[in-house]
Scaffold this active site. Sequence first.
Site, mmCIF file in Angstrom:
data_model
loop_
_atom_site.group_PDB
_atom_site.id
_atom_site.type_symbol
_atom_site.label_atom_id
_atom_site.label_comp_id
_atom_site.label_asym_id
_atom_site.label_seq_id
_atom_site.Cartn_x
_atom_site.Cartn_y
_atom_site.Cartn_z
ATOM 1 C CG ASP A 16 0.268 2.380 1.056
ATOM 2 O OD1 ASP A 16 0.831 3.460 0.864
ATOM 3 O OD2 ASP A 16 -0.556 2.193 1.966
ATOM 4 C CD GLU A 51 -0.848 5.518 7.295
ATOM 5 O OE1 GLU A 51 -1.903 6.138 7.134
ATOM 6 O OE2 GLU A 51 0.164 5.715 6.603
HETATM 7 C C1 FRU Z 1 -0.348 4.499 3.828
HETATM 8 C C2 FRU Z 1 -1.832 4.777 3.660
HETATM 9 C C3 FRU Z 1 -2.634 3.640 4.225
HETATM 10 C C4 FRU Z 1 -3.916 3.734 3.450
HETATM 11 C C5 FRU Z 1 -3.433 4.178 2.099
HETATM 12 C C6 FRU Z 1 -4.369 5.088 1.366
HETATM 13 O O1 FRU Z 1 0.452 5.165 2.925
HETATM 14 O O2 FRU Z 1 -2.159 5.989 4.280
HETATM 15 O O3 FRU Z 1 -2.822 3.680 5.620
HETATM 16 O O4 FRU Z 1 -4.602 2.511 3.391
HETATM 17 O O5 FRU Z 1 -2.203 4.848 2.300
HETATM 18 O O6 FRU Z 1 -3.917 5.346 0.067
#
Ligand code: FRU
Length: 514
Positions: free
Chosen positions: A27, A209
């Site tokens: 992300d 998310e």
């Molecule tokens: C989304 C996610 C988020 C989390 C991060 C962990 O892709 O699962 O919810 O904060 O990646 O790397």
Amino acid sequence: MNAIAAREYDIFRPAIHYTAKNTWLNDPNGLVYHEGIFHLYYQSNPFGNVWGNMSWGHATSVDLVNWDEKPVAILCDAEEDIFSGSIVIDQDNTSGLGNGQTAPLVAIYTSAYKDSSTRRGTQAQSLAWSSDGGYTWTKHQGNPVLDRSSADFRDPKVFRYDGPIGSYWVMVAVEANEHTVVIYGSDNLRDWRYLSSFGPANATGGVWECPDLFPLPLDGDAEQTKWVLIVNLNPGGPNGGSGGQYFVGNFDGVAFTSETTVNDGMSRTTELDTYHWLDWGRDYYAAVSFHNAPDGRRLMVGWMNNWQYGAAIPTWPWRSPMSLVREISLVSDQGQPRLSQQAADEYRTGNSLSVKTWSALALDEGVLHLHSGAPVEMIEVTFIPESAEEFGLIIRGNGTEGTRIGIRPAANLLIMDRTRSGNTDFHDAFASTDTAPLKPASDGSYTLTLFIDYCSVEVFAQGGQVTMTGLIFPGPDSTRLSLYASRGTAAACLKVTRLVAPPVRIAEPLVLNR
Ligand code: FRU
């Protein structure tokens, strides 16, 4: 191209997309424009090219096209991984974290507690601050600042709310398994009060998310500003795996109300085609927008990968690119507010090496080879349907392999077929034909803008109201561009702009030892 050759030659490293030099990323985090510099932080594994050791990597750019990788910004430790979050410029030092001379940048991130922590198994929101413009970060002593004793409370996006009922910080985060966005308010970024929740609604086929919430003028009219809530979800995207949906409505400083909900989450039927997706392709996830982007622009970036097969993509030594930076706006479509997205202008200006145009091309049934092309191009094409059941482009082709981007007018569908796009056998879920609903313009035509790079294609259709992003792994010599029509004829005109591959600029190698 086999995997060994890919390893040796790094043939998929993008030219106009950010990727880390030799590590894993997912992300985008903490996107912020500060003192003339765009900062891109991101979920990084500083010690490998699969997910793990989550920390915030960092890159900077002055033009959104060329990025410089910087040292890791916030490193995981024995007690916590540093999951996704955001950054604000704390102009008035409301947090008290500044040094009294410059406004601090404050990162609000998720502490994902490890087994060695007394909070093991939970996720809570924490702060880190920087007084040198975002290059070095210190974790706040009082972390976490917001704890719900939850195992899935994450991805805080913070912005400054200025409205009729006051001026304060607002955080949107998720209770991921409950398909709920939780909204909190604060005067100092350290003490948070619960304001409201939103959800479940529309797509709930996976965890929710990385939310985002921001205002946009409708059709450019500031008097008609509406609020957009972004909710990424995984899996449950429109063509499988990760995806991002959005809601349009109002935020009154306390609660978000949606005017685009078609399923209140109680219905057992899921009508994926009726929901509103940021992107219909398989590889646009965790998209969030920049804080403080200049000139009122709303700029977004997504992770150009999918959790279904993300760890297996055949790139080396890095893994996963970011999407192009997109500029988004809100437009009326038959009386409904819809997002419209364009690649930021920066990709179009100052980069063109050569332009070729073809007007009034008659497409007979079959494939028409147009030019031998380059790996990195922008294609602008308008199709006029005639009798053909399907027509479109075959990009990054060599006569055998190629990715089909097509339109089926009778079904009102845009398709992306990557079953023969190059290397597809690294994961069973990768080779697919993905679809998106696509209406013709009032004159019956379809206009697409495509940005093609070494391992991706992003399609912006009908003025950016429908977008489709996919990774592809063609051989380096597969640069041929063709048009096709099946079971009938069509007409097309197009313009191909070769985009200069900017040099991949990399800072000093990261120190990879702990
Ligand atoms: C989304 C996610 C988020 C989390 C991060 C962990 O892709 O699962 O919810 O904060 O990646 O790397």
